[in-house]
Design a protein around this motif. Structure first.
Motif, PDB file in Angstrom:
ATOM      1  N   PRO A   1       0.793  -1.231   0.000  1.00 21.61           N
ATOM      2  CA  PRO A   1       0.000   0.000   0.000  1.00 21.61           C
ATOM      3  C   PRO A   1       0.824   1.279   0.000  1.00 21.61           C
ATOM      4  N   ILE A   2       1.992   1.275   0.611  1.00 24.54           N
ATOM      5  CA  ILE A   2       2.808   2.493   0.600  1.00 24.54           C
ATOM      6  C   ILE A   2       3.282   2.787  -0.823  1.00 24.54           C
ATOM      7  N   MET A   3       3.846   1.787  -1.487  1.00 27.92           N
ATOM      8  CA  MET A   3       4.307   1.979  -2.857  1.00 27.92           C
ATOM      9  C   MET A   3       3.167   2.382  -3.787  1.00 27.92           C
ATOM     10  N   ALA A   4       1.956   1.977  -3.464  1.00 27.63           N
ATOM     11  CA  ALA A   4       0.807   2.303  -4.316  1.00 27.63           C
ATOM     12  C   ALA A   4       0.585   3.809  -4.452  1.00 27.63           C
ATOM     13  N   ALA A   5       1.144   4.606  -3.558  1.00 28.25           N
ATOM     14  CA  ALA A   5       1.033   6.063  -3.695  1.00 28.25           C
ATOM     15  C   ALA A   5       1.592   6.526  -5.028  1.00 28.25           C
ATOM     16  N   ALA A   6       2.658   5.867  -5.495  1.00 25.92           N
ATOM     17  CA  ALA A   6       3.308   6.274  -6.744  1.00 25.92           C
ATOM     18  C   ALA A   6       2.500   5.885  -7.971  1.00 25.92           C
ATOM     19  N   GLU A   7       1.475   5.050  -7.789  1.00 24.73           N
ATOM     20  CA  GLU A   7       0.617   4.664  -8.906  1.00 24.73           C
ATOM     21  C   GLU A   7      -0.496   5.671  -9.163  1.00 24.73           C
ATOM     22  N   LEU A   8      -0.679   6.632  -8.275  1.00 21.01           N
ATOM     23  CA  LEU A   8      -1.757   7.607  -8.452  1.00 21.01           C
ATOM     24  C   LEU A   8      -1.519   8.418  -9.725  1.00 21.01           C
ATOM     25  N   PRO A   9      -2.569   8.716 -10.476  1.00 16.51           N
ATOM     26  CA  PRO A   9      -2.384   9.430 -11.742  1.00 16.51           C
ATOM     27  C   PRO A   9      -1.861  10.855 -11.552  1.00 16.51           C
ATOM     28  N   PHE A  10      -1.230  11.351 -12.616  1.00 10.18           N
ATOM     29  CA  PHE A  10      -0.841  12.759 -12.750  1.00 10.18           C
ATOM     30  C   PHE A  10       0.198  13.213 -11.720  1.00 10.18           C
ATOM     31  N   LEU A  11       1.060  12.297 -11.266  1.00  4.59           N
ATOM     32  CA  LEU A  11       2.137  12.665 -10.342  1.00  4.59           C
ATOM     33  C   LEU A  11       3.452  12.905 -11.075  1.00  4.59           C
ATOM     34  N   PHE A  12       3.778  12.044 -12.034  1.00  2.58           N
ATOM     35  CA  PHE A  12       5.104  12.039 -12.631  1.00  2.58           C
ATOM     36  C   PHE A  12       5.152  12.887 -13.895  1.00  2.58           C
ATOM     37  N   ALA A  13       6.095  13.821 -13.932  1.00  2.00           N
ATOM     38  CA  ALA A  13       6.315  14.617 -15.135  1.00  2.00           C
ATOM     39  C   ALA A  13       7.260  13.904 -16.095  1.00  2.00           C
ATOM     40  N   ASN A  14       8.135  13.085 -15.564  1.00  2.00           N
ATOM     41  CA  ASN A  14       9.098  12.361 -16.392  1.00  2.00           C
ATOM     42  C   ASN A  14       9.612  11.164 -15.608  1.00  2.00           C
ATOM     43  N   ALA A  15      10.270  10.256 -16.318  1.00  3.39           N
ATOM     44  CA  ALA A  15      10.752   9.040 -15.664  1.00  3.39           C
ATOM     45  C   ALA A  15      12.116   9.225 -15.021  1.00  3.39           C
ATOM     46  N   LYS A  16      13.003   9.960 -15.673  1.00  7.27           N
ATOM     47  CA  LYS A  16      14.407   9.946 -15.250  1.00  7.27           C
ATOM     48  C   LYS A  16      14.601  10.547 -13.862  1.00  7.27           C
ATOM     49  N   GLY A  17      14.129  11.755 -13.656  1.00  2.00           N
ATOM     50  CA  GLY A  17      14.185  12.320 -12.315  1.00  2.00           C
ATOM     51  C   GLY A  17      13.204  11.637 -11.397  1.00  2.00           C
ATOM     52  N   GLY A  18      12.078  11.189 -11.960  1.00  2.00           N
ATOM     53  CA  GLY A  18      11.042  10.559 -11.155  1.00  2.00           C
ATOM     54  C   GLY A  18      11.527   9.327 -10.419  1.00  2.00           C
ATOM     55  N   VAL A  19      12.296   8.469 -11.108  1.00  2.00           N
ATOM     56  CA  VAL A  19      12.729   7.237 -10.445  1.00  2.00           C
ATOM     57  C   VAL A  19      13.828   7.511  -9.422  1.00  2.00           C
ATOM     58  N   ARG A  20      14.599   8.580  -9.619  1.00  2.00           N
ATOM     59  CA  ARG A  20      15.561   8.946  -8.571  1.00  2.00           C
ATOM     60  C   ARG A  20      14.814   9.328  -7.294  1.00  2.00           C
ATOM     61  N   GLY A  21      13.813  10.185  -7.462  1.00  2.00           N
ATOM     62  CA  GLY A  21      13.019  10.584  -6.305  1.00  2.00           C
ATOM     63  C   GLY A  21      12.269   9.424  -5.697  1.00  2.00           C
ATOM     64  N   LEU A  22      11.731   8.557  -6.561  1.00  2.00           N
ATOM     65  CA  LEU A  22      10.945   7.415  -6.094  1.00  2.00           C
ATOM     66  C   LEU A  22      11.797   6.436  -5.298  1.00  2.00           C
ATOM     67  N   THR A  23      12.982   6.126  -5.808  1.00  2.00           N
ATOM     68  CA  THR A  23      13.865   5.190  -5.110  1.00  2.00           C
ATOM     69  C   THR A  23      14.316   5.755  -3.771  1.00  2.00           C
ATOM     70  N   GLU A  24      14.703   7.016  -3.779  1.00  2.00           N
ATOM     71  CA  GLU A  24      15.156   7.660  -2.538  1.00  2.00           C
ATOM     72  C   GLU A  24      14.017   7.706  -1.527  1.00  2.00           C
ATOM     73  N   TRP A  25      12.810   8.006  -1.984  1.00  2.00           N
ATOM     74  CA  TRP A  25      11.635   8.070  -1.103  1.00  2.00           C
ATOM     75  C   TRP A  25      11.317   6.702  -0.506  1.00  2.00           C
ATOM     76  N   TYR A  26      11.293   5.660  -1.358  1.00  2.00           N
ATOM     77  CA  TYR A  26      10.813   4.370  -0.891  1.00  2.00           C
ATOM     78  C   TYR A  26      11.823   3.655  -0.001  1.00  2.00           C
ATOM     79  N   LYS A  27      13.091   3.990  -0.090  1.00  2.00           N
ATOM     80  CA  LYS A  27      14.070   3.364   0.797  1.00  2.00           C
ATOM     81  C   LYS A  27      13.749   3.636   2.270  1.00  2.00           C
TER      82      LYS A  27
END
Length: 338
Positions: free
Chosen positions: A98-124
């Motif tokens: 359920p925590i990771m599911a936050a990143a599945e919400l629509p209209f959050l990500f503007a791009n993948a490259k910076g997005g996955v850096r932020g996502l990985t750092e956040w989810y750790k």
């Protein structure tokens, strides 16, 4: 003299055997084709970098296309040691993460490259809470995907009464809110359900329509960044902990936000190029919402965030803190679409 020579030889053989025993062969399993840019531009260079950094002591063999198990089983495969490294889509198992599911919400990500850096750092910060029986390495994604249809699509009402293959459980719930029927299958089965008529629409990034053979079935496309499909690389914990300290450190050094961006970059570029390919094809029509129509989509998606907050709170987590932290990390890397 002879005894000393034998002793020296035995010691030499023992050292060679110990060295050979320290070599590690890891299996990496995923469920997209071996020709997918995720493997050719992401996994293969990553695996080679690990081999180089360990002077060849660690070798990773990649098994694509669900050779070792179905897409939805890959987290358990890593947990149970069936494979050493799994590529998983947490959204293929509704409610489990359920925590990771936050990143599945629509209209959050503007791009993948910076997005996955932020996502990985956040989810750790949270990985041990819901993926703690494996070692979370990194989260990756493609550039934001959208809806592709057999008929024109521009506003939320166009989904009403249609059968849609969603990218994950959160998007499946969105389909239901819009009055559609969710046909939840992994991306490898996307073309089959469209061709059979089981689904009228699918969610997908652009180039994946070609990779998975669906570009000739869906010819109308909602031309807007809609969602990000979140994926994770995770290790069998016992395998990692059993490695020599220096080699384990190399693995950890390859499980960083920077490596998440590197792993995602080729895939992101390929998917972005897929949009240009479709736009240039006269058999396809792109439907671009105006500002008013875009707001209709965002308004329709608003209940998903509230449902997510309720689900996470019910598990005893601070939903506001988790969501705010995700947004903060996306903004940090210029990847927040809001």
């Amino acid at each position: 003299m002879y005894t000393r020579t034998l002793a020296a030889l035995a010691l030499s053989v023992g050292l060679v055997q110990a060295s050979a025993a320290a070599d590690v062969e890891l299996t990496l399993s995923h469920w997209v084709p071996g020709t997918h840019p995720l493997q050719t531009l992401g996994m293969e260079p990553w695996a080679q970098s690990i081999s180089d950094a360990t002077d060849g002591r660690v070798k990773i063999t990649i098994y694509p296309a669900s050779q070792l198990g179905a897409a939805g089983d890959h987290y358990d495969m890593a947990r149970d040691g069936i494979v050493d490294i799994s590529f998983i889509n947490p959204g293929y198992q509704p409610g489990r993460f359920p925590i990771m599911a936050a990143a599945e919400l629509p209209f959050l990500f503007a791009n993948a490259k910076g997005g996955v850096r932020g996502l990985t750092e956040w989810y750790k910060q949270y990985a041990d809470e819901e993926m703690g029986d494996t070692y979370f390495c990194m989260a990756i994604s493609h550039d934001p995907g959208t809806i592709h249809s057999k008929t024109p699509i521009l506003v939320p009402k166009d989904v009403e009464g249609k059968a849609v293959r969603p990218a994950n459980a959160t998007e499946g719930r969105f389909v239901s809110l819009l009055g559609g029927t969710s046909v939840q299958v992994p991306v490898g089965e996307m073309r089959e359900v469209l061709a059979r008529g089981t689904a009228d629409m699918t969610q997908s990034p652009w180039e994946s329509l070609y990779i998975f053979g669906a570009a000739d079935v869906v010819t109308h496309h909602l031309d807007m960044p809609f969602y990000a499909s979140i994926n994770v690389f995770t290790f069998n914990k016992a395998k990692l902990e059993g490695m020599e300290a220096q080699d384990r450190q190399v693995i950890e050094d390859h499980c960083t936000p920077e490596w998440a961006e590197t792993m995602s970059s080729g895939w992101a570029d390929a998917e972005s190029a897929g949009r240009d390919k479709i736009a240039a094809d006269s058999a396809h029509t792109l439907h671009k919402p105006n500002a008013e129509q875009l707001q209709l989509w965002k308004d329709a998606a608003a209940p998903l965030t509230e449902e997510w907050r309720a689900a996470v709170s019910a598990k005893g987590h601070d939903a506001d803190a988790i969501y705010d932290s995700l947004i903060e990390h996306l903004k940090k890397y210029d990847s927040f679409a809001g």
